[in-house]
Motif scaffolding. Structure first.
Motif, PDB file in Angstrom:
ATOM      1  N   SER A 293       0.170  -4.894   2.710  1.00  0.00           N
ATOM      2  CA  SER A 293      -0.061  -4.241   3.827  1.00  0.00           C
ATOM      3  C   SER A 293       0.780  -4.283   4.965  1.00  0.00           C
ATOM      4  O   SER A 293       1.462  -5.395   4.926  1.00  0.00           O
ATOM      5  N   THR A 294       0.827  -3.453   5.857  1.00  0.00           N
ATOM      6  CA  THR A 294       1.333  -3.566   7.181  1.00  0.00           C
ATOM      7  C   THR A 294       0.405  -4.244   8.233  1.00  0.00           C
ATOM      8  O   THR A 294      -0.652  -3.800   8.127  1.00  0.00           O
ATOM      9  N   THR A 295       1.016  -5.223   9.069  1.00  0.00           N
ATOM     10  CA  THR A 295       0.071  -5.800   9.930  1.00  0.00           C
ATOM     11  C   THR A 295       0.630  -5.435  11.395  1.00  0.00           C
ATOM     12  O   THR A 295       1.882  -5.520  11.591  1.00  0.00           O
TER      13      THR A 295
ATOM     14  N   VAL B 117      -4.622  -5.225  13.157  1.00  0.00           N
ATOM     15  CA  VAL B 117      -4.891  -4.101  12.690  1.00  0.00           C
ATOM     16  C   VAL B 117      -4.168  -4.145  11.179  1.00  0.00           C
ATOM     17  O   VAL B 117      -2.924  -4.451  11.283  1.00  0.00           O
ATOM     18  N   CYS B 118      -4.605  -3.396  10.429  1.00  0.00           N
ATOM     19  CA  CYS B 118      -3.932  -3.249   9.013  1.00  0.00           C
ATOM     20  C   CYS B 118      -3.442  -1.776   8.833  1.00  0.00           C
ATOM     21  O   CYS B 118      -4.349  -0.843   9.088  1.00  0.00           O
TER      22      CYS B 118
ATOM     23  N   SER C 110      -1.105   2.483   2.762  1.00  0.00           N
ATOM     24  CA  SER C 110      -1.162   3.796   2.164  1.00  0.00           C
ATOM     25  C   SER C 110      -2.541   4.459   1.933  1.00  0.00           C
ATOM     26  O   SER C 110      -2.650   5.661   2.035  1.00  0.00           O
ATOM     27  N   GLU C 111      -3.373   3.502   1.826  1.00  0.00           N
ATOM     28  CA  GLU C 111      -4.843   4.096   1.739  1.00  0.00           C
ATOM     29  C   GLU C 111      -5.547   3.706   2.965  1.00  0.00           C
ATOM     30  O   GLU C 111      -6.641   4.191   3.019  1.00  0.00           O
ATOM     31  N   LYS C 112      -4.921   3.272   3.952  1.00  0.00           N
ATOM     32  CA  LYS C 112      -5.427   3.195   5.285  1.00  0.00           C
ATOM     33  C   LYS C 112      -4.486   3.530   6.398  1.00  0.00           C
ATOM     34  O   LYS C 112      -3.844   2.591   7.112  1.00  0.00           O
ATOM     35  N   PRO C 113      -4.323   4.865   6.711  1.00  0.00           N
ATOM     36  CA  PRO C 113      -3.237   5.111   7.582  1.00  0.00           C
ATOM     37  C   PRO C 113      -3.588   4.862   9.035  1.00  0.00           C
ATOM     38  O   PRO C 113      -4.903   4.665   9.460  1.00  0.00           O
TER      39      PRO C 113
ATOM     40  N   HIS D  87       5.903  -5.868   6.373  1.00  0.00           N
ATOM     41  CA  HIS D  87       5.153  -6.783   5.413  1.00  0.00           C
ATOM     42  C   HIS D  87       4.473  -7.709   6.026  1.00  0.00           C
ATOM     43  O   HIS D  87       4.562  -8.829   6.538  1.00  0.00           O
ATOM     44  N   GLY D  88       3.050  -7.462   6.037  1.00  0.00           N
ATOM     45  CA  GLY D  88       1.893  -8.388   6.678  1.00  0.00           C
ATOM     46  C   GLY D  88       1.026  -9.034   5.932  1.00  0.00           C
ATOM     47  O   GLY D  88       1.025 -10.495   5.876  1.00  0.00           O
TER      48      GLY D  88
END
Length: 536
Positions: free
Chosen positions: A330-332, A411-412, A415-418, A454-455
């Motif tokens: 996930s992205t941070t 905040v995350c 793809s499943e959490k835009p 990349h978080g």
């Protein structure tokens, strides 16, 4: 740099506040082609751990990073107004004497550090529930308290009836240990906000000391008496640097290494890893031939740059397929808010706070000014107000003195959490008001936002199978040890002490064949004081 990081706001005055010796490293007189025993890619905690061990052993090495300063995902930014923000929620606690030695050597004075007792809460149903949530449902309204206790009792009964069964995923682990009440109120929504992945798509082998399984009798007793449980976990007491944020630790660690060993900026940006020839080409065109390579690049990024040659093309292609199918991340996005005024009593000495509900986009908030008085400008600094927390309120535009305090929020994005990046800061401030972190009339004097592609390395169901197809071939066929938060893709050994020791142990494995216990036996490492290696 080992992690892709993009600044999404002009509010960052200096992505790399490092001014130490390595920042001035000069490789202009080096030959275009260099041969070295060990090449370390990435100057975050893992790369610096590897370099520290190599220097201690008197071995030849180069450490390279595309960033202009060390630190990686443990670095610190400064806003134009003088507010410090780490690139995520970092504190120092340790399982290793060697790690402690390295930090003591870098920052040896008592005044270099502040020590804190963790004061942490979960915002739930309008209440501040002490962490860990599952041990403190006594602080919830009666109807929710009953729901949680009923779920705990049902879970205990189910465990007794199915003693030989093991949960197949994280969601089953949650329900089996905590029941449906706690799962619905906290564990499911919070973990989705953190990982951007539903709990039923995650494994549960990674949990270890990171998630507390509740004692049913204690929870029921506390629910009846309205008492709270005591602190739990390895970070119940933690340290934080007095000055320069977490990034200051790693620049100080880097300053204990020889300046000429560093390649930072373009000269440390990896263009190609020729695994067959054991040669890495960098952004300035120079090449380094290595015997051992310790890479802390994100594993998927390393594979994209890896050329195995004609004989190993099938092997590399197989690893790339495994990464694509099994490695999830996930992205941070880190947001910082600098506020004028005395720290309010409702905030008190809180450290970090968790937010499972949907009235705020962030999953965690840190009262960053509580960690050190130097994380904010001093009170006599005059700063203009940018806006009130409620932007519809009027404010004076003339610069005024402090005091100041600050919030750091995470905040995350997945793809499943835009996430709508254009409105995220606005939504974050509204969420801070909704959760009583801020009041509408609070004067905001600094805003910070930075996104890290990349978080979090997600402990997905397919992760371990993918790693089994990638890490051993990298080591055995190319003598590449991919280690670190995203190098070895194991969140359970991704704290700063773990990350540093992954680098140390990778070096010892490459040179002496020593087992890498942090990578392969994380629970064992976490359950003891590791004193086998010492630096001082």
């Amino acid at each position: 740099m080992s992690i892709t990081a993009t600044s999404s706001s002009a509010s960052v005055v200096n992505d790399s506040p490092y001014t130490g010796s390595a920042a001035n490293s000069d490789t202009s007189n080096e030959d275009e082609f260099t041969e070295i025993e060990t090449l370390v890619i990435g100057a975050g905690p893992t790369g610096l751990g590897a370099a520290t061990r190599l220097h201690q052993l008197g071995r030849s090495f180069i450490i390279a990073d595309s960033a202009e300063a060390p630190g990686g995902l443990a670095s610190t930014d400064i806003t134009p107004q003088g507010f410090y923000f780490d690139v995520g929620g970092h504190v120092i606690f340790s399982h290793y004497a060697y790690f402690d030695d390295a930090l003591h050597r870098a920052l040896p004075n008592e005044e270099d550090w502040s020590t804190h007792q963790r004061v942490s809460y979960v915002r739930s149903a309008g209440n501040w529930v002490p962490y860990p949530y599952q041990n403190n449902v006594s602080q919830l309204p009666l109807d929710l308290r009953v729901k949680c206790v009923d779920g705990l009792l049902a879970a205990a009964e189910h465990r007794a009836q199915t003693a030989g069964q093991k949960p197949k995923n994280f969601d089953e682990w949650i329900v089996r240990n905590m029941g449906e009440g706690i799962a619905d109120l906290f564990m499911r929504p919070y973990n989705f906000k953190v990982w951007g992945t539903p709990t039923y798509k995650m494994q549960c082998k990674w949990l270890g000391e990171r998630v507390a399984a509740p004692n049913v009798r204690t929870v029921v007793k506390n629910a009846l008496t309205m008492q709270t449980a005591g602190n739990w976990g390895p970070n119940a007491t933690f340290k934080f640097p007095m000055k320069d944020g977490t990034g200051g630790i790693w620049t100080a660690v880097a300053d204990k290494l020889p300046n000429e060993r560093f390649r930072l900026g373009k000269s440390g940006e990896v263009r190609l890893v020729d695994g067959a020839s054991k040669v890495v080409e960098f952004g300035d065109g120079r090449k380094v031939k290595y015997n051992n390579l310790v890479s802390t690049m994100a594993l998927d990024g390393l594979l994209d740059l890896l050329d195995g040659g004609a004989n190993e093309k099938v092997s590399v292609d197989r690893m790339k397929v495994a990464a694509k199918e099994g490695l999830v991340y996930s992205t941070t996005i880190v947001l910082g808010i600098g506020i004028r005024g005395q720290r309010p009593d409702r905030i008190g000495d809180k450290c970090w706070l968790y937010f499972p509900e949907d009235n705020a986009p962030f999953y965690r908030a840190t009262i960053f000014s509580n960690y050190s008085p130097y994380n904010c400008p001093q009170a006599d600094i005059k700063l203009p107000t940018l806006q009130k927390a409620d932007p519809s309120l009027d404010y004076e535009k003339e610069p005024k003195e402090g005091p100041y305090w600050s919030l750091m929020l995470e905040v995350c994005q997945s793809s499943e959490k835009p996430v709508d990046l254009d409105t995220l800061m606005e939504e974050t401030i509204r969420g801070a008001i909704a959760t009583e972190l801020m009041l509408p009339a609070d004067e905001i004097v600094s805003l910070y936002e930075r996104r890290f592609d990349h978080g979090y390395p997600t402990p997905s169901l397919g992760r371990d199978g993918a790693l089994a197809q990638i890490l051993p071939p990298l080591r055995d066929e190319f003598n590449i040890r991919s280690r670190g938060r995203f190098g070895s893709w194991k969140y359970e050994c991704g704290n700063q002490d773990h990350s540093f020791m992954l680098g140390v142990e990778a070096v010892d494995n490459a040179l002496f064949g020593t087992p890498e216990m942090t990578l392969h036996e994380t629970d064992w490492v976490n359950g003891r004081r590791n004193i086998e290696r010492r630096l001082l």
